[in-house]
Write a protein that holds these residues in place. Structure first.
Motif, short mmCIF file in Angstrom:
data_model
loop_
_atom_site.label_atom_id
_atom_site.label_comp_id
_atom_site.label_asym_id
_atom_site.label_seq_id
_atom_site.Cartn_x
_atom_site.Cartn_y
_atom_site.Cartn_z
N SER A 234 66.20 32.67 101.88
CA SER A 234 66.49 31.51 101.05
C SER A 234 67.68 31.82 100.15
CB SER A 234 65.27 31.16 100.18
OG SER A 234 65.57 30.13 99.29
N VAL A 235 68.73 31.00 100.26
CA VAL A 235 69.93 31.23 99.46
C VAL A 235 70.10 30.08 98.46
CG1 VAL A 235 72.40 31.66 99.51
CG2 VAL A 235 70.97 32.38 101.44
N PRO A 236 69.79 30.32 97.17
CA PRO A 236 69.86 29.25 96.15
C PRO A 236 71.30 29.07 95.66
CG PRO A 236 69.17 31.28 95.13
CD PRO A 236 69.38 31.60 96.58
N VAL A 237 72.16 28.61 96.56
CA VAL A 237 73.58 28.50 96.22
C VAL A 237 73.79 27.63 94.99
CG1 VAL A 237 75.84 27.76 97.04
CG2 VAL A 237 74.25 28.86 98.61
N ARG A 238 73.15 26.45 94.98
CA ARG A 238 73.36 25.52 93.86
C ARG A 238 72.88 26.11 92.55
NH1 ARG A 238 71.57 19.40 94.63
NH2 ARG A 238 73.20 19.62 96.20
N GLN A 239 71.69 26.75 92.58
CA GLN A 239 71.16 27.33 91.35
C GLN A 239 72.08 28.43 90.82
OE1 GLN A 239 69.53 26.62 94.16
NE2 GLN A 239 67.30 26.61 93.88
N TYR A 240 72.54 29.27 91.74
CA TYR A 240 73.41 30.38 91.34
C TYR A 240 74.74 29.84 90.80
CZ TYR A 240 75.32 35.13 91.51
OH TYR A 240 75.85 36.35 91.18
N LEU A 241 75.30 28.84 91.48
CA LEU A 241 76.57 28.26 91.02
C LEU A 241 76.42 27.59 89.65
CD1 LEU A 241 78.02 26.71 94.32
CD2 LEU A 241 78.85 28.73 93.09
N ASN A 242 75.27 26.98 89.42
CA ASN A 242 75.03 26.37 88.11
C ASN A 242 75.03 27.41 87.00
OD1 ASN A 242 74.87 23.75 89.02
ND2 ASN A 242 72.64 23.78 89.28
N VAL A 243 74.40 28.56 87.28
CA VAL A 243 74.39 29.66 86.30
C VAL A 243 75.81 30.17 86.08
CG1 VAL A 243 73.55 31.98 85.79
CG2 VAL A 243 72.03 30.32 86.88
N LEU A 244 76.58 30.28 87.17
CA LEU A 244 77.97 30.72 87.06
C LEU A 244 78.79 29.76 86.21
CD1 LEU A 244 79.29 32.09 90.49
CD2 LEU A 244 78.98 33.32 88.35
N LEU A 248 80.65 31.18 82.99
CA LEU A 248 82.11 31.31 83.01
C LEU A 248 82.83 30.23 82.21
CD1 LEU A 248 82.70 32.32 86.74
CD2 LEU A 248 82.91 33.77 84.72
N ALA A 249 82.09 29.39 81.53
CA ALA A 249 82.72 28.31 80.76
C ALA A 249 83.72 28.86 79.74
CB ALA A 249 81.66 27.48 80.07
N GLU A 255 76.69 40.60 78.55
CA GLU A 255 75.66 41.43 79.19
C GLU A 255 74.46 40.58 79.59
OE1 GLU A 255 73.66 44.90 80.56
OE2 GLU A 255 75.76 44.51 80.09
N LYS A 256 74.07 39.64 78.72
CA LYS A 256 72.93 38.77 79.00
C LYS A 256 73.20 37.90 80.23
CE LYS A 256 70.02 35.23 76.81
NZ LYS A 256 69.81 34.43 75.57
N GLU A 257 74.41 37.36 80.32
CA GLU A 257 74.76 36.50 81.46
C GLU A 257 74.80 37.30 82.76
OE1 GLU A 257 77.52 33.25 79.03
OE2 GLU A 257 78.40 35.11 79.80
N ILE A 258 75.32 38.51 82.70
CA ILE A 258 75.38 39.37 83.88
C ILE A 258 73.97 39.68 84.37
CG2 ILE A 258 75.94 41.71 84.68
CD1 ILE A 258 78.44 41.54 82.86
N VAL A 259 73.10 40.04 83.46
CA VAL A 259 71.71 40.35 83.82
C VAL A 259 71.03 39.13 84.43
CG1 VAL A 259 69.44 40.96 82.90
CG2 VAL A 259 71.47 42.21 82.15
N LEU A 261 72.40 36.65 86.11
CA LEU A 261 72.91 36.46 87.47
C LEU A 261 72.26 37.42 88.44
CD1 LEU A 261 76.72 35.98 86.73
CD2 LEU A 261 75.23 34.29 87.78
N VAL A 262 72.20 38.68 88.06
CA VAL A 262 71.64 39.70 88.96
C VAL A 262 70.13 39.50 89.14
CG1 VAL A 262 71.28 42.18 89.31
CG2 VAL A 262 73.46 41.35 88.41
N GLU A 263 69.45 39.08 88.08
CA GLU A 263 68.02 38.81 88.20
C GLU A 263 67.76 37.65 89.15
OE1 GLU A 263 66.56 38.18 84.27
OE2 GLU A 263 66.21 40.34 83.88
#
Length: 436
Positions: A234-244, A248-249, A255-259, A261-263
């Protein structure tokens, strides 16, 4: 009457080479770490330019001289890997270098005897013939004497370009003092390589190497490399892109944002390759938006490069993404470019079903939203006084029935037929024959 040898000289090409090394003697363990070759003709015109860092296979010394670090050459090709690129650029040409003997000492063993008669033109020796009383030896001294600027001393590219300019000046001065036939006889030495290999165009330039080194130091790069190598189902492309999008705004990854994304990647068992594919898709969309007017400005390129680094996308991969997106753009006229620019930020709402197709496939709402967003417009779910266009399949059958249609009439929103709208924003479509 001009002799045949002189006529041939005017057609001749010269390979001007410059090296950066770990020391002065390959016999005592010193290695080549950077190389540049500029191909010029008799008139001094630049025909080809090649430069790359070279992995020496050992730790680098003398950083304060050449500015090249172990991290910079970590991903660079070895001398054996670029041998074909060197040989193909020397074949059929006369080699030129400042202190030619030094260059040959490093090149000859590196090229494993592929060139048996290693000769060429030394600009140091040529300078001593033209101006024997100057007493100058170093490249920067002689270049300064002849008012040649060296952009960045002790970089192979800058030194080779300066040497090419110096050679052009010196050979012209030589021919003012001596016969051109003397130059042909005494200096012209064409390199011939039997079964010369084809160039592979392997290279890593300094700027690229620095960018790669910076990326590899980042926290996100480190964490992405720890992800599984097995692709998740399962690849949550939309969810991941929304977080990005949120992260990146401000063009900063905390550090919190990086964690986070990786989580998210770990929760869905995404592999490193899957994450990088999503990152590339994010960057591709950004490039697409900036290329609406078919031009990438300096500020746009700065933003693209920044996002690329934040997403751990290597410079070579970024170049490929930009090249790919450029090929997808239809060339537009200046008036169309102006129109596309004027549409940026406009809002769009759809009414009813979509009829148009792309390559035989009907445009669904998801694709429609993607096409619109990529062109800098905004999609609205409901009609309000802030909506610029209401898109409908058939304008001639448009009526006040339906809430969106009523609101469009109330707010005097521009109602546009679907096919015309797609054409306006540069999307080539074919339309279904069915009405409604």
């Amino acid at each position: 009457m001009i002799s045949d040898s002189i006529l041939e000289l005017y057609k001749h090409q010269f390979a001007v080479i410059s090296l950066e090394t770990t020391g002065i003697s390959p016999q005592h363990g010193d290695h080549l770490i950077e190389l540049a070759i500029q191909t010029v003709n008799w008139n001094g015109e630049l025909l080809d330019s090649y430069e790359t860092l070279v992995h020496p296979g050992k730790d680098i010394e003398g950083f304060h001289i050449h500015g090249i670090t172990d991290e910079m050459v970590k991903n660079a090709p070895s001398i054996s890997e670029i041998a074909s690129d060197i040989l193909s650029r020397l074949n059929g040409k006369t080699l030129v270098a400042h202190d030619l003997d030094f260059a040959i000492r490093f090149l000859k063993p590196a090229l494993d005897g592929a060139i048996t008669d290693f000769k060429g033109i030394c600009t140091l020796k040529l300078a001593n013939i033209v101006a024997p009383d100057s007493g100058l030896r170093r490249l920067e001294q002689i270049c300064s004497y002849y008012d040649i600027d060296i952009a960045a001393r002790h970089t192979a590219k800058a030194d080779s370009l300066a040497t090419a300019k110096l050679f052009s000046i010196l050979k012209n001065l030589y021919n003012q003092q001596f016969k051109i036939e003397d130059f042909v006889r005494d200096f012209l030495s064409v390199i011939h390589i039997n079964d010369c290999p084809k160039e592979r165009n392997l290279f890593i330039k300094r700027k690229e190497a620095i960018n790669i080194a910076n990326i590899q130091k980042t926290r996100l790069y480190d964490l992405i490399n720890r992800l599984t190598s097995n692709a998740g189902d399962s690849v949550p492309v939309r969810q991941y892109l929304n977080v990005l999008d949120r992260a990146l705004a401000d063009r900063i990854l905390s550090e919190k944002e990086i964690v986070s994304l990786v989580e998210l990647a770990s929760d869905y068992s995404l592999s490193k390759n899957q994450v990088m594919e999503i990152h590339e898709e994010y960057l591709r969309k950004l490039i697409r938006i900036y290329l609406l007017d078919e031009i990438l400005t300096n500020s746009e390129m700065e933003d693209i490069n920044l996002v690329s680094e934040l997403l751990c996308i290597l410079p070579k991969d970024l170049e490929l993404l930009i090249e790919y997106e450029r090929t997808k753009i239809q060339i537009t006229t200046p008036s169309q470019q102006k129109q596309l620019k004027s549409l940026k930020g406009k809002s769009v709402c759809f009414s009813g079903h979509l009829n148009c197709k792309i390559n035989g496939e009907r445009i669904n709402r998801e694709l429609a939203q993607q096409l619109i967003k990529e062109r800098g417009l905004i999609v609205k779910r409901v009609v309000s006084k802030n909506v610029d266009y209401l898109i409908t399949a058939q304008v001639d059958s448009f009526s006040g029935k339906g809430r969106k249609n009523q609101k469009a009439m109330e707010y005097h929103v521009n109602v546009m037929e679907e096919k015309i709208f797609w054409e306006m924003i540069g999307v080539t479509v074919d339309c279904n024959e069915e009405k409604g």
